[in-house]
Design an enzyme around this catalytic site. Structure first.
Site, PDB file in Angstrom:
ATOM      1  N   GLY A  20      25.768 -16.960  -8.193  1.00  0.00           N
ATOM      2  CA  GLY A  20      25.591 -15.710  -8.926  1.00  0.00           C
ATOM      3  C   GLY A  20      26.937 -15.038  -9.122  1.00  0.00           C
TER       4      GLY A  20
ATOM      5  N   ARG B 264      19.891  -6.688  -4.891  1.00  0.00           N
ATOM      6  CA  ARG B 264      19.063  -5.489  -4.965  1.00  0.00           C
ATOM      7  C   ARG B 264      18.865  -5.039  -6.403  1.00  0.00           C
ATOM      8  NH1 ARG B 264      21.189  -0.778  -1.274  1.00  0.00           N
ATOM      9  NH2 ARG B 264      23.243  -1.680  -1.620  1.00  0.00           N
TER      10      ARG B 264
ATOM     11  N   ARG C 148      18.652  -2.536   1.264  1.00  0.00           N
ATOM     12  CA  ARG C 148      18.982  -3.890   1.696  1.00  0.00           C
ATOM     13  C   ARG C 148      17.827  -4.501   2.482  1.00  0.00           C
ATOM     14  NH1 ARG C 148      23.853  -0.926   2.430  1.00  0.00           N
ATOM     15  NH2 ARG C 148      25.530  -1.688   1.066  1.00  0.00           N
TER      16      ARG C 148
ATOM     17  N   ASN D  14      15.003 -13.282   1.513  1.00  0.00           N
ATOM     18  CA  ASN D  14      16.336 -13.790   1.818  1.00  0.00           C
ATOM     19  C   ASN D  14      16.399 -14.515   3.155  1.00  0.00           C
ATOM     20  OD1 ASN D  14      17.199 -12.917  -0.623  1.00  0.00           O
ATOM     21  ND2 ASN D  14      18.529 -11.286   0.128  1.00  0.00           N
TER      22      ASN D  14
ATOM     23  N   VAL E 193      27.041 -13.366   3.753  1.00  0.00           N
ATOM     24  CA  VAL E 193      27.142 -12.132   2.965  1.00  0.00           C
ATOM     25  C   VAL E 193      25.787 -11.713   2.387  1.00  0.00           C
ATOM     26  CG1 VAL E 193      29.538 -12.657   2.386  1.00  0.00           C
ATOM     27  CG2 VAL E 193      27.748 -13.222   0.761  1.00  0.00           C
TER      28      VAL E 193
ATOM     29  N   HIS F  70      25.776  -2.542   8.329  1.00  0.00           N
ATOM     30  CA  HIS F  70      25.992  -2.452   6.888  1.00  0.00           C
ATOM     31  C   HIS F  70      24.769  -1.754   6.299  1.00  0.00           C
ATOM     32  CE1 HIS F  70      27.724  -3.382   3.082  1.00  0.00           C
ATOM     33  NE2 HIS F  70      26.837  -4.285   2.728  1.00  0.00           N
TER      34      HIS F  70
END
Length: 318
Positions: free
Chosen positions: A13, A91, A97, A104, A127, A184
């Site tokens: 991506g 997202r 997230r 995921n 990531v 995060h």
């Protein structure tokens, strides 16, 4: 220029392909491999990147490889010393997230299993979101030593914080030093005691309210971009951070970077993946670097650890 080693980016991506491009342009690797499940996409992007080599002046080979649901094509990553996992859904506006966790987790689990099979000596840089949970999952599924699995978050959050400070004060970004630790996400921990502008403490240049406003903007930095793009999420700054981590591994630099790493006793915290500063080298995380935090900062970091601990335990079963 001496080129050595092979690095793989899983997921072609915007995030993954931009990361692959940055790694190729570093011109320090023998080969950069880009994989994706969309047939022809990684091959096409790799060919495009390769044709930029005469312009940008790099000699690194860029290889694209379509992969299948049963692991077809993953033999292309064999021998990779570093694997960056960007695969997963991005997202959309209004999503957190954590909204991505179910889908995921399955993707990261599948990818990690193939990494174990074909690149068992690799350092894993995760990531995919939600970052802290996906890093913990990759570590569990891989069975790799904790020092060989880390996540990219702190570098991105710190970069965003630094940019916002520079923009607010009208100074060059190079004059600003900031730091964020913790998760995060909502329990991101800014470290005001480590924030300076031209060597002066940030607290001497901005009011507490103004600093807090920038902290809140940093926490929502990804969502702000998602809201503007509407059909995707950030990738320029995130890919810069991930590529920089990979470079530190490849060059065995020993650079101290804010990353998501396994914490085992540091700051009085044990048994959790958390955003901390770490010395990065060829084997991954050489050591977690503790700094002297204020009581307020230390309390917030410990609270962040407990907040992500339960979620990391939950995701292990997904």
């Amino acid at each position: 220029m001496t080129r050595t080693g092979k690095v793989t980016v899983v997921g072609a991506g915007f995030y993954g392909s931009t990361t692959a491009q940055r790694l190729a342009e570093y011109d320090i690797f023998d080969e950069v491999v880009l994989t994706d499940i969309i047939e022809g996409k990684p091959e096409g992007l790799a060919l495009d990147m390769s044709q930029s080599a005469p312009v940008e002046g790099f000699e690194t080979k860029v290889t694209g490889q379509t992969t299948g649901p049963a692991g077809e094509g993953y033999e292309a990553i064999a021998g990779s010393g570093i694997v960056i996992v960007t695969a997963g859904l991005p997202r959309k506006p209004g999503m957190s997230r954590m909204d991505l966790i179910g889908v995921n987790a399955k993707i990261v689990r599948t990818v990690t299993e193939q990494v174990v099979k074909h690149a068992p000596e690799a350092v894993l840089i995760v990531v995919s979101n939600p970052l802290d949970e996906m890093t913990a999952l990759a570590a569990k599924v891989s069975g790799f030593p904790h020092h060989r699995v880390m996540g990219q978050a702190g570098m991105l959050d710190t970069a965003r914080f630094s940019y916002f400070v520079a923009e607010r004060l009208g100074v060059p970004v190079g004059a600003v030093r900031t730091l964020t630790l913790g998760s995060h996400g909502d329990t991101m921990v800014p470290v005001p005691s480590a924030c300076f502008v031209n060597g002066k403490p940030l607290a001497e240049l901005m009011s507490a309210d103004d600093i807090e406003a920038l902290v809140q903007r940093t926490r929502g930095g990804g969502a702000e971009i998602v809201g503007l793009l509407k059909t995707g999420s950030a990738y320029y700054a995130p890919s810069a951070a991930a590529a920089r981590m990979a470079r530190a591994v490849a060059t065995d630099s020993g650079d101290v970077l804010p990353v998501c790493a396994w914490v085992d006793g540091e700051y009085g915290i044990s048994g959790v993946y958390l955003g901390v500063e770490a010395e990065i080298g060829r084997t991954g995380v050489r050591r977690v670097v503790e700094r002297n935090l204020t009581e307020t900062e230390l309390t917030a970091l410990r609270q962040a650890a407990e907040a992500v601990r339960a979620k990391q335990a939950d995701v292990a079963s997904l």
